[in-house]
Design an enzyme around this catalytic site. Structure first.
Site, PDB file in Angstrom:
ATOM      1  N   ARG A 100      57.524  41.279  38.378  1.00  0.00           N
ATOM      2  CA  ARG A 100      56.490  42.127  38.982  1.00  0.00           C
ATOM      3  C   ARG A 100      57.209  43.331  39.564  1.00  0.00           C
ATOM      4  O   ARG A 100      57.965  43.192  40.533  1.00  0.00           O
ATOM      5  CB  ARG A 100      55.725  41.359  40.061  1.00  0.00           C
ATOM      6  CG  ARG A 100      54.814  42.254  40.887  1.00  0.00           C
ATOM      7  CD  ARG A 100      53.821  41.489  41.725  1.00  0.00           C
ATOM      8  NE  ARG A 100      52.755  40.942  40.898  1.00  0.00           N
ATOM      9  CZ  ARG A 100      51.598  40.481  41.373  1.00  0.00           C
ATOM     10  NH1 ARG A 100      51.350  40.499  42.668  1.00  0.00           N
ATOM     11  NH2 ARG A 100      50.687  39.995  40.553  1.00  0.00           N
ATOM     12  N   HIS A 127      48.512  44.972  34.109  1.00  0.00           N
ATOM     13  CA  HIS A 127      48.557  43.575  34.603  1.00  0.00           C
ATOM     14  C   HIS A 127      48.039  42.664  33.476  1.00  0.00           C
ATOM     15  O   HIS A 127      46.965  42.079  33.581  1.00  0.00           O
ATOM     16  CB  HIS A 127      47.708  43.450  35.867  1.00  0.00           C
ATOM     17  CG  HIS A 127      47.966  42.203  36.660  1.00  0.00           C
ATOM     18  ND1 HIS A 127      48.954  41.290  36.346  1.00  0.00           N
ATOM     19  CD2 HIS A 127      47.352  41.711  37.781  1.00  0.00           C
ATOM     20  CE1 HIS A 127      48.922  40.301  37.217  1.00  0.00           C
ATOM     21  NE2 HIS A 127      47.974  40.535  38.099  1.00  0.00           N
ATOM     22  N   GLN A 130      46.800  38.834  33.886  1.00  0.00           N
ATOM     23  CA  GLN A 130      45.531  38.718  34.613  1.00  0.00           C
ATOM     24  C   GLN A 130      44.356  38.883  33.643  1.00  0.00           C
ATOM     25  O   GLN A 130      43.420  38.092  33.634  1.00  0.00           O
ATOM     26  CB  GLN A 130      45.453  39.797  35.704  1.00  0.00           C
ATOM     27  CG  GLN A 130      44.120  39.827  36.431  1.00  0.00           C
ATOM     28  CD  GLN A 130      43.906  38.611  37.313  1.00  0.00           C
ATOM     29  OE1 GLN A 130      44.759  38.303  38.140  1.00  0.00           O
ATOM     30  NE2 GLN A 130      42.794  37.906  37.144  1.00  0.00           N
ATOM     31  N   ASP A 223      38.127  45.487  41.977  1.00  0.00           N
ATOM     32  CA  ASP A 223      39.526  45.249  42.375  1.00  0.00           C
ATOM     33  C   ASP A 223      39.764  46.026  43.672  1.00  0.00           C
ATOM     34  O   ASP A 223      39.021  46.962  43.997  1.00  0.00           O
ATOM     35  CB  ASP A 223      40.467  45.729  41.253  1.00  0.00           C
ATOM     36  CG  ASP A 223      41.941  45.460  41.567  1.00  0.00           C
ATOM     37  OD1 ASP A 223      42.231  44.567  42.397  1.00  0.00           O
ATOM     38  OD2 ASP A 223      42.810  46.145  40.985  1.00  0.00           O
ATOM     39  N   CYS A 264      40.015  40.046  40.552  1.00  0.00           N
ATOM     40  CA  CYS A 264      41.283  39.353  40.273  1.00  0.00           C
ATOM     41  C   CYS A 264      41.886  38.763  41.535  1.00  0.00           C
ATOM     42  O   CYS A 264      42.740  37.888  41.450  1.00  0.00           O
ATOM     43  CB  CYS A 264      42.262  40.317  39.613  1.00  0.00           C
ATOM     44  SG  CYS A 264      42.589  41.777  40.625  1.00  0.00           S
ATOM     45  N   ARG A 292      44.273  31.488  35.810  1.00  0.00           N
ATOM     46  CA  ARG A 292      45.615  32.078  35.714  1.00  0.00           C
ATOM     47  C   ARG A 292      46.606  30.998  35.278  1.00  0.00           C
ATOM     48  O   ARG A 292      47.448  31.221  34.425  1.00  0.00           O
ATOM     49  CB  ARG A 292      46.066  32.666  37.067  1.00  0.00           C
ATOM     50  CG  ARG A 292      45.256  33.823  37.618  1.00  0.00           C
ATOM     51  CD  ARG A 292      45.322  35.079  36.762  1.00  0.00           C
ATOM     52  NE  ARG A 292      46.657  35.539  36.439  1.00  0.00           N
ATOM     53  CZ  ARG A 292      47.451  36.273  37.222  1.00  0.00           C
ATOM     54  NH1 ARG A 292      47.006  36.680  38.380  1.00  0.00           N
ATOM     55  NH2 ARG A 292      48.657  36.646  36.829  1.00  0.00           N
TER      56      ARG A 292
HETATM   57  N1   CP Z   1      45.592  38.509  40.907  1.00  0.00           N
HETATM   58  C1   CP Z   1      46.906  38.528  41.207  1.00  0.00           C
HETATM   59  O1   CP Z   1      47.774  38.910  40.420  1.00  0.00           O
HETATM   60  O2   CP Z   1      47.170  38.077  42.464  1.00  0.00           O
HETATM   61  P1   CP Z   1      48.579  38.108  43.187  1.00  0.00           P
HETATM   62  O3   CP Z   1      48.882  39.530  43.544  1.00  0.00           O
HETATM   63  O4   CP Z   1      48.385  37.235  44.402  1.00  0.00           O
HETATM   64  O5   CP Z   1      49.621  37.544  42.253  1.00  0.00           O
HETATM   65  N1  NVA Z   2      45.328  46.498  41.489  1.00  0.00           N
HETATM   66  C1  NVA Z   2      45.857  45.435  42.294  1.00  0.00           C
HETATM   67  C2  NVA Z   2      45.878  44.148  41.555  1.00  0.00           C
HETATM   68  C3  NVA Z   2      46.294  42.969  42.379  1.00  0.00           C
HETATM   69  C4  NVA Z   2      46.414  41.711  41.593  1.00  0.00           C
HETATM   70  C5  NVA Z   2      47.251  45.812  42.798  1.00  0.00           C
HETATM   71  O1  NVA Z   2      48.024  46.390  42.045  1.00  0.00           O
HETATM   72  O2  NVA Z   2      47.543  45.495  43.940  1.00  0.00           O
END
Ligand code: CP
Ligand code: NVA
Length: 307
Positions: A100, A127, A130, A223, A264, A292
């Site tokens: 990440r 992402h 997701q 989101d 999400c 997930r």
């Molecule tokens: N939806 C998602 O990716 O959540 P996290 O940021 O908690 O991993």
């Molecule tokens: N758009 C959000 C998604 C979180 C899973 C972010 O990047 O924080």
């Protein structure tokens, strides 16, 4: 499929294959309890996470493998070590990697220097895992994908929005985005989604008005307005800008009667959606979060060349 870095190249057959495998894994997890025996996945985080971190880690464990989780800030990455060296060294210890990161270019560099498969667990731009699991959730709830309409409202220039555009158009779901003009999805991504949609007979639409986007939708998706990479000082101005895009009961009433609400997560009640929506009977956010786990396993097995 060597890596999963975004859904740019995802086609209908690949999406359906992953969805079908995740359905099998979800139905009979025991059957796969040894599939990753003696295999180790490295998980590298530059940003916080609950779902991605826990679902991948538990997923690896349920597949009979191991995971090593490291925060990028606890490694020499960035200051004393390059992304390329990090990738080369990690490939000597681990069988696959999930990262990440902030920048999409960085995960691409990691992947191009790794000798093992690399999974994008979220960047500022994409992402993919997701949205793959969201397609599983939509398939479960609606019994089909092609011919549905998904409306995303809020921040259009966003990792979730981008992969929703690419993932939905791969499987023939119409996607409409309702967002402020200055927060539209990146143009090059919309253009790829439009091409995919054209070839399968679906549509991609971007509106400035949330109601127009939500009209007749089978799925309304929200989101956060404050993605992990957005500086805290932007919070007040973003609340002002995105407030007309909050998903409340009124906005849901423009969608189909049997529409579902997705987010999400993490979610902030009173911001991107009203509590009455996320905690109401159209919301499927916790089933969405559970999936997930099942899709992560399908992704891991696919990249490891296993069924
Ligand atoms: N939806 C998602 O990716 O959540 P996290 O940021 O908690 O991993
Ligand atoms: N758009 C959000 C998604 C979180 C899973 C972010 O990047 O924080």
């Amino acid at each position: 499929m060597k890596n999963i870095l975004s859904l740019v190249n995802l086609d209908n057959a690949q999406a359906l294959d992953l969805i079908n495998n995740s359905i099998k894994i979800k139905k009979n997890p025991q059957k796969y309890s040894d599939s990753m025996h003696n295999k180790t996945m490295l998980m590298l985080f530059e940003k916080p996470s609950l779902r991605t971190r826990v679902s991948f880690q538990v997923g690896m464990q349920q597949l009979g493998g191991y995971s090593v989780v490291i925060e990028a800030k606890d490694t020499p990455l960035g200051e004393k070590e390059s992304i390329a060296d990090t990738a080369k060294v990690s490939s000597r210890y681990c069988d696959l990697m999930m990262a990440r990161m902030f920048r999409q270019e960085d995960i691409e560099e990691l992947a191009s220097n790794a000798a093992v498969p690399v999974i994008n667990g979220l960047t500022d731009t994409f992402h993919p895992c997701q949205i793959l699991s969201d397609l599983l959730t939509i398939h479960e709830k609606k019994g089909k994908l092609k011919g549905l309409k998904l409306a995303f409202v809020g921040d259009g220039n966003n990792n979730i929005t981008h992969d929703l555009l690419l993932g939905c158009s791969a499987v023939g779901i119409d996607v409409s985005v309702g967002c402020p003009r200055q927060f539209e999805p990146q143009k090059w991504i919309v253009e790829i989604a439009e091409k995919k949609a054209k070839s399968i007979g679906s549509k991609v639409m971007v509106f400035g008005d949330a109601k127009k986007a939500a009209k007749g939708a089978d799925i309304v998706y929200a989101d956060t307005w404050m993605s992990y990479h957005i500086p805290k000082k932007e919070k007040e101005s973003r609340i002002r800008i995105f407030q007309p895009y909050r998903v409340n009961q009124k906005l849901m009433s423009y969608a189909k009667k049997d529409a579902v609400f997705m987010n999400c997560l993490p979610a902030m009640r009173g911001y991107e959606q009203a509590a009455e929506v996320i905690d109401g009977n159209q919301s499927i956010v916790f089933d969405q979060a559970e999936n997930r786990l099942h899709m992560q396993k399908a992704v891991i097995l696919k990249l490891m060349g296993k069924r």
